[in-house]
Every structure is written in structure tokens, then in C-alpha cells.
Design a protein around this motif. Structure first.
Motif, PDB file in Angstrom:
ATOM      1  N   PHE A 199       0.814  -1.295  -0.084  1.00 21.77           N
ATOM      2  CA  PHE A 199      -0.176   0.074   0.020  1.00 21.77           C
ATOM      3  C   PHE A 199       0.988   1.195   0.196  1.00 21.77           C
ATOM      4  CE2 PHE A 199      -3.949  -2.160   2.169  1.00 21.77           C
ATOM      5  CZ  PHE A 199      -4.218  -2.913   1.075  1.00 21.77           C
ATOM      6  N   VAL A 200       2.163   1.304   0.745  1.00 22.82           N
ATOM      7  CA  VAL A 200       2.744   2.441   0.975  1.00 22.82           C
ATOM      8  C   VAL A 200       3.012   3.108  -0.545  1.00 22.82           C
ATOM      9  CG1 VAL A 200       4.933   1.622   1.066  1.00 22.82           C
ATOM     10  CG2 VAL A 200       4.405   3.576   2.217  1.00 22.82           C
ATOM     11  N   PRO A 201       3.430   2.621  -1.600  1.00 17.66           N
ATOM     12  CA  PRO A 201       3.552   3.422  -2.916  1.00 17.66           C
ATOM     13  C   PRO A 201       2.689   4.399  -3.277  1.00 17.66           C
ATOM     14  CG  PRO A 201       4.397   0.970  -3.201  1.00 17.66           C
ATOM     15  CD  PRO A 201       3.703   1.146  -1.979  1.00 17.66           C
ATOM     16  N   PHE A 202       1.333   4.160  -2.783  1.00 20.75           N
ATOM     17  CA  PHE A 202       0.297   4.860  -3.140  1.00 20.75           C
ATOM     18  C   PHE A 202       0.540   6.328  -2.792  1.00 20.75           C
ATOM     19  CE2 PHE A 202      -3.982   6.634  -2.497  1.00 20.75           C
ATOM     20  CZ  PHE A 202      -4.525   6.255  -3.727  1.00 20.75           C
ATOM     21  N   VAL A 203       1.658   6.538  -1.849  1.00 20.59           N
ATOM     22  CA  VAL A 203       1.632   8.138  -1.390  1.00 20.59           C
ATOM     23  C   VAL A 203       2.810   8.843  -2.404  1.00 20.59           C
ATOM     24  CG1 VAL A 203       1.120   7.689   0.855  1.00 20.59           C
ATOM     25  CG2 VAL A 203       3.645   7.699   0.179  1.00 20.59           C
ATOM     26  N   ALA A 204       3.449   7.789  -3.248  1.00 17.34           N
ATOM     27  CA  ALA A 204       4.388   8.603  -4.378  1.00 17.34           C
ATOM     28  C   ALA A 204       3.999   9.525  -5.214  1.00 17.34           C
ATOM     29  CB  ALA A 204       5.336   7.471  -4.756  1.00 17.34           C
ATOM     30  N   TRP A 218       2.720   0.145  -9.945  1.00 16.34           N
ATOM     31  CA  TRP A 218       3.356   0.106  -8.638  1.00 16.34           C
ATOM     32  C   TRP A 218       2.676   1.091  -7.671  1.00 16.34           C
ATOM     33  CZ3 TRP A 218       6.631   4.279  -6.768  1.00 16.34           C
ATOM     34  CH2 TRP A 218       7.313   4.200  -5.611  1.00 16.34           C
ATOM     35  N   PHE A 264       7.451  -4.411  -4.248  1.00 19.18           N
ATOM     36  CA  PHE A 264       6.744  -3.212  -4.093  1.00 19.18           C
ATOM     37  C   PHE A 264       7.708  -2.153  -3.232  1.00 19.18           C
ATOM     38  CE2 PHE A 264       2.494  -2.729  -5.736  1.00 19.18           C
ATOM     39  CZ  PHE A 264       2.267  -3.881  -6.395  1.00 19.18           C
ATOM     40  N   PHE A 311      11.220   2.381  -3.295  1.00 23.61           N
ATOM     41  CA  PHE A 311      11.599   3.243  -2.442  1.00 23.61           C
ATOM     42  C   PHE A 311      13.179   3.072  -1.831  1.00 23.61           C
ATOM     43  CE2 PHE A 311       6.881   4.390  -1.246  1.00 23.61           C
ATOM     44  CZ  PHE A 311       6.965   5.502  -1.980  1.00 23.61           C
ATOM     45  N   LEU A 350      -3.031  14.422   0.682  1.00 26.19           N
ATOM     46  CA  LEU A 350      -2.498  13.537  -0.428  1.00 26.19           C
ATOM     47  C   LEU A 350      -2.573  14.436  -1.740  1.00 26.19           C
ATOM     48  CD1 LEU A 350      -3.391   9.984  -0.221  1.00 26.19           C
ATOM     49  CD2 LEU A 350      -0.899  10.801  -0.376  1.00 26.19           C
ATOM     50  N   ASN A 405       0.799  16.169  -3.772  1.00 25.40           N
ATOM     51  CA  ASN A 405       1.281  15.660  -4.556  1.00 25.40           C
ATOM     52  C   ASN A 405       0.960  16.233  -6.076  1.00 25.40           C
ATOM     53  OD1 ASN A 405       2.628  13.725  -3.278  1.00 25.40           O
ATOM     54  ND2 ASN A 405       1.135  12.126  -3.617  1.00 25.40           N
ATOM     55  N   THR A 450       8.837  12.773  -0.658  1.00 28.16           N
ATOM     56  CA  THR A 450       8.061  11.923  -0.125  1.00 28.16           C
ATOM     57  C   THR A 450       8.116  11.265   1.278  1.00 28.16           C
ATOM     58  OG1 THR A 450       8.924  11.007  -2.417  1.00 28.16           O
ATOM     59  CG2 THR A 450       7.723   9.395  -1.346  1.00 28.16           C
ATOM     60  N   LEU A 489       5.208  11.805   3.582  1.00 26.81           N
ATOM     61  CA  LEU A 489       3.882  11.334   3.363  1.00 26.81           C
ATOM     62  C   LEU A 489       4.150   9.921   3.758  1.00 26.81           C
ATOM     63  CD1 LEU A 489       2.484  12.603  -0.098  1.00 26.81           C
ATOM     64  CD2 LEU A 489       2.152  13.329   2.225  1.00 26.81           C
ATOM     65  N   ILE A 490       5.427   9.063   3.299  1.00 27.63           N
ATOM     66  CA  ILE A 490       5.572   7.869   3.932  1.00 27.63           C
ATOM     67  C   ILE A 490       5.359   7.787   5.328  1.00 27.63           C
ATOM     68  CG2 ILE A 490       7.315   5.701   3.827  1.00 27.63           C
ATOM     69  CD1 ILE A 490       8.354   6.822   1.284  1.00 27.63           C
ATOM     70  N   PHE A 542       1.955   8.112   6.346  1.00 20.39           N
ATOM     71  CA  PHE A 542       1.214   6.799   6.066  1.00 20.39           C
ATOM     72  C   PHE A 542       1.697   5.757   7.065  1.00 20.39           C
ATOM     73  CE2 PHE A 542       1.136   2.525   4.340  1.00 20.39           C
ATOM     74  CZ  PHE A 542      -0.231   2.502   3.681  1.00 20.39           C
ATOM     75  N   PHE A 597      -5.399   6.007   6.246  1.00 20.00           N
ATOM     76  CA  PHE A 597      -4.720   6.131   4.753  1.00 20.00           C
ATOM     77  C   PHE A 597      -5.587   5.178   3.972  1.00 20.00           C
ATOM     78  CE2 PHE A 597      -1.591   9.087   3.368  1.00 20.00           C
ATOM     79  CZ  PHE A 597      -1.132   9.810   4.691  1.00 20.00           C
ATOM     80  N   MET A 612      -7.855   5.913   0.618  1.00 22.13           N
ATOM     81  CA  MET A 612      -7.449   5.502  -0.605  1.00 22.13           C
ATOM     82  C   MET A 612      -8.329   5.550  -1.724  1.00 22.13           C
ATOM     83  SD  MET A 612      -4.776   2.598  -0.077  1.00 22.13           S
ATOM     84  CE  MET A 612      -2.943   2.797   0.436  1.00 22.13           C
TER      85      MET A 612
END
Lengths: 314, 299
Positions: A130-135, A186, B47, B51, B227, B231, B274, B277-278, B281, B288, B292
Motif C-alpha cells: 500500500f505504501v507506494p500509493f503516497v508517491a 506500482w 513493491f 523506495f 495527499l 502531490n 516523499t 507522506l511515507i 502513512f 490512509f 485510498m
């Protein structure tokens, strides 16, 4: 409240002062209500309905923002019909849609099925997915450019290590859109996954139990019990991801800027270039209206289709 | 339309609830580890990989990022990417700009959208039905349709190239109003009736009785706004050409042409944009996840 007001009105019907009082009360209700809703409503409508109407008027003009606008009627739309660049952009957008939508729906379904169980580390797995959602698109763009860099990128490094030929990725006309679709996936897999997870948790346990007692294995009971229950979510995610795909811009801007050789130039990218690079506000607005019309058609089409099929997504 | 959005919000909320339970599985008896680990662990790694690459590259010596082949793990920690970023670019100003945009967006959304949402849900006044219908209808209008006239409008108002241009479109949204309206429709009317009987006016009822109940909805709205405003790229790209008013996203996107090969600097910039936000999250994952589905809806 309306009925209340009516009652007050009839009750005081013969008495003018009471009627006046009730009218004042009604006005007070109106004023009170609008005090609550007016600021947000004016902002939202002022920045959507008003520009939407204006955009339509613009689409009937030739205008660069400086010289006096010239009314051309349907001229911009006529030009659009024979604009080869527009068709190319529509084709690139179509390619992205065809790549991205099935991938994102299937990935969402698969990930949801995988994540819908109580095993150790499941929280960790969910967080990771789920975390890539904030990118942001800008961040994803820089990451994609490095990960898929032909010289330094991890993607080609992996290929080299296993002895496969390296690829051009974002610098290859044939692969650039695929890379963009993969990186979109992603960042957005969380969206479809969360929707499917919720739907899976709503599948009645008794039905699954009954299927199991009837001798169905897990694979069979998934396809015959869970899958039909998921149909509304499938329709919904497919339509929503399609609308999003037709509007692709950000990730193209932050990776390839439409290249190589215009291979990733999408409709919205073309619109942006026309409007804000060549200052063809009228033509840009016509492109925007065609896009809007197409989006509406897709939505309405899918809704009608799914109603016919009896899938209650809407 | 209404039905879709409600479904999606509910979906997010129910997964969020479920998730809390799932993080603490009960181990009644010892079981064989599930075969699903073999599927989930590699996917989870995949995933996280971009990062991981971002953080590692941001602390790598510049030379190692363009070595052939570049090592995934740096041989030593090197913060020169951050040093150059802070010394040579206006990244701190952009960060401040982004914080200003997002903070005003959140505060304004919370105030204006909850007021409007409550008004449309609970108060009776002429024009209410038309108002909410128009607002819901605007959700269907793609932003691309609005870019050109909004740009011209802002240019005439003298807002272009100023930070205000980035702020104004975020002050309220149809989604925010709709979300809050749906929430207020769901609270029992008795709460307000009790307040009315005690002689409170509608403002007192709203601020003292109803709003405190709305915390979960307000949290969702705040995260949704954070969010999307943090962004956002397209609108600042169109409306702001002046370095001083850049947002972080715009600054980063601009590095594409100005700092193309300085990977350590680009990755450091990415981390600055980033990481907030990470972290958010990770601390508020439940909220969150509930948000979504909504952000996805934004398109």
C-alpha cells in the motif's frame, strides 16, 4: 421542515402578522442554510461549472490569449477530425489503457486474494504493497527514469545478471509505454486491492462453507462463489481505471515528456502542449471537450452494459 | 454516481477496520507456515524496492550511481546529494510553499466542506436540492476541461505565478462536500433535536454537538486533501513559472531538464518530497487505507 412551514402557513392563514412572521422564518431558514453552504458551493461551482461553460465557448474560437479572439464555430472540431497528431495521441492513450486497465484490475484481484488471510506478517505485506500509493508522479518519474535507465538501472542490471539481453525501456519507442504502465501499477495497485479486499470480506462465509461441503476445492469455490460476488467491483474498478488512463499526463511529463519519437504522447499531453506551449486555447479546449465526451460515453456504455447483465455496480 | 462513491468510501473504511485485526493474528495453535508467504514476500519486496533504491541512492557517493554496473548498496554513506540539494537549489523554499499550500488546503477543506456538507445534509432552505445536484455533477467534469479557462481566469485576476494560484483551487472540493454530507446524513437526528430543545441555535448545535462526532470523517477528509494537494503537479505546472512560487513537485519535475544526471541530488529531492507522506502513512495507516479509495476516485 417543509411540511412544518406549510402547517404554520395555514394555521396563520387568516392572520396577516403570523403569516408575515412565517415568511420571515422561511427567509431566515434560507439565509441560515446558505450561510453554511455558500462559501464552499461558490468556490466549487465557480471553479468548475463556470470554467466548463467558458471552455465550450473557447472551443468555438481561435485564440492565443493576446490578439482578439476569432469565432470559428465548429472549425476546431472539424480540424480535429483530420488531425493526424491527435489520432496518434489517441492511439498512444489507447495502448496505455489496454496495458494498464487489465493489469491493474487483475493485480488488485490477485493481491486482494493473497492478502485476505490471517497469517503472520500480513500487516507488513499490506503496508509494503500500500505504501507506494503516497508517491507523487514527480517522484515516481525520477524513480522510473533511474530504475529503467539503460546504463545504470536496476532493471537492466537484473537482466545482465541472469544473462538476458538488456533493453532500452523508456528510451525505446516500443517499451516506453509499458514501463509507464508498470510504474503506474506500482503506485496504484493499492486502490484496486483495497476495493477487492473489502468486497472479498463481504462474501458470505456460509456460501463458501456450503461450496466446500459440496466438495468444491478452493479454486472452484473462488470462481463459482466469490468471483460472481465481486462483479460489481470489477465493473467499477475497470471503468474508473479506464477514465484515469484516458487522462494520463503526469507520469508522461515526469518521465519521457512524450518521447521517444512521440511514442508516449497521450491525448492530455497533446492538449497541454497545444494550450500551454503553442497557446492555441481554442483548439486545446476542443480537444478537452472531445475527451470529456468520450469519457462520458465510456461511462454510460459500461453502466448500461452492466445493468443489462444485472451487475449492480451503480 | 452517488452510489459508487458511497460504496468506495465504505469499502475503504471496512478494509481499514479489518486491517487492524489482521495485524494481530491470534495464534491459538501452532500451524505450518502458509505457502502464501512464498507469494507475498517477493511481491512485498518488489513493491518496496523502488523506495529502497530511492533512499539508498540518496546516500550514495555520486560516482557509484553512474558506475557500471552501479551497486545497489552504497559502499559508504555519502550525504553530498543532500548537501548540494540544499545549497544549490531552492528546495527549502519549495518545501515551505508545499507546506503552505497543503496546510491551507486542509484547514479550508475541513471548515468549508464540513459546513457545506452539514448544510446540505441537515438544514432546509430553498436551492438546496439544486445546489447539491450541481456539486455532485461537477465530480464528473475532468480537470483537463477546466485547465485552460481557469488559467485565463487566474491570469486576469493577477494570481498566476504567485503561490495563491496553487492555493485557491484547493480551498474546497465537490468530493469534500459530498463526503461530509454523506457522513452527516448518517448521524441520528436526535443529537441535534436534543440541542435544539436546550435552546442552542444551529451554529451552536453544529460546532458543539455535531462536529465532535465527525472526527473520523474529518480525518479522512484531511488525509484526502493532504495527499492530493501535496502531490499535485499539473496545476502548479500550468499556473506557476516563477521559481520562488514553485511547489516541491514542480521543482522535482523541473530537475528533469536541469539536473538530469545528478542522481544523488534527484534522489535526495525525492526523499524530501516523499518521506513526510511515507511517515504519515506508517503512523496513520488505518485512516490512509480508508482514504485510498477516495483518492483513486479523484482520477
Amino acid at each position: 421542515m417543509v411540511r412544518e412551514r406549510a402547517e404554520r402557513d395555514t394555521a396563520g392563514g387568516t392572520l396577516p402578522p403570523a403569516r408575515r412572521r412565517s415568511r420571515i422564518a422561511a427567509l431566515r431558514d434560507d439565509l441560515g442554510g446558505w450561510l453554511f453552504v455558500a462559501p464552499a458551493t461558490l468556490l466549487v461551482l465557480g471553479l468548475s461549472v463556470f470554467p466548463a461553460v467558458w471552455a465550450f465557448l473557447l472551443s468555438l474560437q481561435d485564440w492565443d490569449g493576446f490578439s482578439p479572439p476569432e469565432f470559428v464555430g465548429g472549425g476546431n472540431y472539424a480540424e480535429l477530425v483530420s488531425d493526424a497528431d491527435f489520432y496518434a495521441a489517441a492511439q498512444h492513450t489507447g495502448l496505455y489503457t489496454v496495458l494498464f486497465v487489465p493489469m491493474s484490475v487483475l493485480a488488485g484481484l490477485f493481491l486482494a486474494v493473497a492478502l485476505n488471510r490471517k497469517i503472520r506478517f500480513i500487516g507488513l505485506y499490506r503496508t509494503a504493497i500500500f505504501v507506494p500509493f503516497v508517491a507523487s508522479a514527480a517522484a515516481t518519474g525520477i524513480l522510473s527514469t533511474y530504475l529503467f535507465s539503460p546504463q545504470f538501472g536496476l532493471a537492466n542490471n537484473v537482466l545482465r545478471t541472469v544473462g538476458l539481453p538488456t533493453q532500452g525501456w523508456l528510451e525505446d519507442e516500443g517499451q516506453a509505454m509499458l514501463v509507464i504502465a508498470l510504474m503506474s501499477l506500482w503506485g496504484q495497485a493499492a486502490f484496486t486491492t483495497v476495493l477487492y479486499l473489502a468486497a472479498l470480506q463481504d462474501v458470505p462465509q456460509e456460501l463458501l462453507e456450503a461450496a466446500r461441503l459440496d466438495g468444491a476445492n478452493r479454486w472452484q469455490s473462488f470462481w463459482s462463489v466469490s468471483w460472481p460476488q465481486l462483479a460489481p467491483v470489477t465493473v467499477f474498478t475497470a471503468i474508473w481505471q479506464t477514465i484515469g488512463s484516458i487522462q494520463l499526463f503526469d507520469l508522461v511529463y515526469t518521465t519521457t515528456r512524450g518521447g521517444p519519437l512521440d511514442a508516449t504522447k497521450t491525448i492530455v499531453y497533446y492538449l497541454w502542449e497545444k494550450a500551454f506551449r503553442s497557446l492555441e486555447f481554442g483548439y486545446g479546449s476542443a480537444v478537452a471537450y472531445v475527451l470529456f465526451g468520450f469519457t462520458l460515453l465510456v461511462t454510460i456504455g459500461v453502466v448500461i452494459y452492466s445493468r443489462r447483465k444485472g451487475m449492480e455496480a451503480f | 454516481m452517488t452510489a459508487i462513491i458511497t460504496t468506495a468510501t465504505d469499502a475503504g473504511a471496512s478494509v481499514a477496520r479489518e486491517q487492524l485485526g489482521a495485524q494481530h493474528p491470534r495464534h491459538g495453535r501452532r500451524r505450518r507456515p502458509s505457502a502464501w508467504h512464498l507469494v507475498l514476500a517477493p511481491i512485498a519486496l518488489l513493491f518496496v524496492l523502488p523506495f529502497a533504491q530511492m533512499f539508498l541512492a540518496s546516500v550514495s557517493p555520486a560516482k557509484e550511481l553512474i558506475a557500471f554496473p552501479p551497486p545497489f548498496f552504497p559502499s559508504r554513506l555519502d550525504f553530498s546529494g543532500y548537501a548540494t540539494l540544499f545549497a544549490e537549489t531552492d528546495v527549502l523554499r519549495w518545501l515551505a510553499n508545499t507546506v503552505i499550500v497543503s496546510a491551507s488546503a486542509i484547514v479550508s477543506h475541513l471548515v468549508l466542506c464540513s459546513l457545506a456538507g452539514y448544510g446540505f445534509a441537515r438544514l432546509r432552505f430553498r436551492g438546496r436540492t439544486v445546489g447539491i445536484f450541481l456539486i455532485i455533477a461537477t465530480i464528473m467534469i475532468p480537470t483537463q476541461l477546466l485547465m485552460i479557462p481557469t488559467y485565463i481566469l487566474f491570469a486576469r485576476l493577477g494570481l498566476i505565478d504567485a503561490l495563491g494560484a496553487a492555493i485557491v483551487p484547493w480551498l474546497a472540493s465537490a468530493f469534500g462536500i459530498f463526503l461530509m454530507r454523506q457522513f452527516f446524513l448518517s448521524i441520528p437526528a436526535e443529537v441535534e433535536e436534543a440541542g435544539r430543545i436546550d435552546g442552542a441555535n444551529r451554529w451552536q448545535v453544529f460546532f458543539h454537538l455535531v462536529l465532535p462526532l465527525a472526527k473520523p470523517a474529518l480525518a479522512t477528509l484531511a488525509i484526502f486533501t493532504l495527499l492530493s494537494s501535496w502531490n499535485d503537479l499539473v496545476w502548479p505546472l500550468i499556473a506557476i513559472n516563477n521559481d520562488d512560487a514553485f511547489t516541491l513537485q514542480l521543482g522535482l519535475a523541473n530537475f528533469h531538464s536541469t539536473r538530469r544526471t545528478q542522481w544523488e541530488l534527484l534522489m535526495a529531492g525525492n526523499v524530501v518530497a516523499t518521506l513526510p507522506l511515507i511517515l504519515f502513512f506508517l503512523f496513520a495507516q488505518k485512516q490512509f487505507v480508508a482514504t485510498m479509495t477516495l483518492s483513486g476516485l479523484k482520477g
